[in-house]
Design an enzyme around this catalytic site. Sequence first.
Site, PDB file in Angstrom:
ATOM      1  N   ASN A   1      92.652 -21.501  88.940  1.00 45.15           N
ATOM      2  CA  ASN A   1      93.110 -20.384  88.118  1.00 45.15           C
ATOM      3  C   ASN A   1      91.969 -19.857  87.253  1.00 45.15           C
ATOM      4  OD1 ASN A   1      93.468 -22.905  86.778  1.00 45.15           O
ATOM      5  ND2 ASN A   1      94.946 -22.042  85.361  1.00 45.15           N
TER       6      ASN A   1
ATOM      7  N   GLU B   1      91.684 -17.361  84.065  1.00 43.62           N
ATOM      8  CA  GLU B   1      92.432 -16.613  83.061  1.00 43.62           C
ATOM      9  C   GLU B   1      91.576 -15.512  82.443  1.00 43.62           C
ATOM     10  OE1 GLU B   1      94.130 -19.606  80.463  1.00 43.62           O
ATOM     11  OE2 GLU B   1      95.581 -20.160  82.032  1.00 43.62           O
TER      12      GLU B   1
ATOM     13  N   CYS C   1      96.079 -16.925  89.637  1.00 43.97           N
ATOM     14  CA  CYS C   1      96.485 -18.302  89.934  1.00 43.97           C
ATOM     15  C   CYS C   1      95.519 -18.955  90.926  1.00 43.97           C
ATOM     16  CB  CYS C   1      97.884 -18.327  90.534  1.00 43.97           C
ATOM     17  SG  CYS C   1      99.201 -18.017  89.347  1.00 43.97           S
TER      18      CYS C   1
ATOM     19  N   GLU D   1      96.274 -20.541  93.620  1.00 42.67           N
ATOM     20  CA  GLU D   1      96.665 -20.247  95.006  1.00 42.67           C
ATOM     21  C   GLU D   1      96.070 -18.913  95.449  1.00 42.67           C
ATOM     22  OE1 GLU D   1      98.538 -21.162  92.496  1.00 42.67           O
ATOM     23  OE2 GLU D   1     100.295 -22.310  93.113  1.00 42.67           O
TER      24      GLU D   1
ATOM     25  N   CYS E   1     104.087 -20.266  91.435  1.00 42.78           N
ATOM     26  CA  CYS E   1     104.904 -19.223  90.810  1.00 42.78           C
ATOM     27  C   CYS E   1     105.481 -18.317  91.904  1.00 42.78           C
ATOM     28  CB  CYS E   1     104.068 -18.412  89.815  1.00 42.78           C
ATOM     29  SG  CYS E   1     102.930 -17.240  90.587  1.00 42.78           S
TER      30      CYS E   1
ATOM     31  N   CYS F   1     102.961 -16.257  93.875  1.00 39.16           N
ATOM     32  CA  CYS F   1     102.144 -17.050  94.804  1.00 39.16           C
ATOM     33  C   CYS F   1     102.951 -17.497  96.011  1.00 39.16           C
ATOM     34  CB  CYS F   1     101.529 -18.247  94.085  1.00 39.16           C
ATOM     35  SG  CYS F   1     100.150 -17.754  93.037  1.00 39.16           S
TER      36      CYS F   1
END
Length: 130
Positions: A39, A41, A50, A52, A83, A86
Amino acid sequence: MSLVDAAREVRERAYAPYSRFKVGAAIRGASGAVYRGCNVENVAYPEGTCAEAGAIAAMVAAGETELVAVAVIADSPSPVPPCGGCRQKLAEFGRADVPVTLATTDGTLLQTTIGDLLPGRFDAGHMDRT
Ligand code: THU
């Protein structure tokens, strides 16, 4: 190296100064190659990505569009499920029976599939009116 170990390694490089929640993901492409993502940010929070999504981007950038296995790892009390966004991203490139291993850094594993993570997925067939 196992897919979980690949995810564990790349998780160390996650950029997560806001949530302090580092996630690693590893994907095996149909060729057998492994692609990793973490990830990343951003101070504008919704701009973060993310783990993924990073692994999928690495796979596509390398010229592959079919994944056959996925592993995701985080330092969480129980294995962290991808999530919603994803799940849809994984479903774009993997069949419903593709195995997904969700792991914690202390060794708990949960085995699932793309189909179990996203039942009733939206796919191209839903746009077919002919
Ligand atoms: N995160 C992922 O990278 N993958 C998941 O499957 C769940 C959440 C990240 C996004 C954000 O950087 C942090 O975890 C907290 O939500």
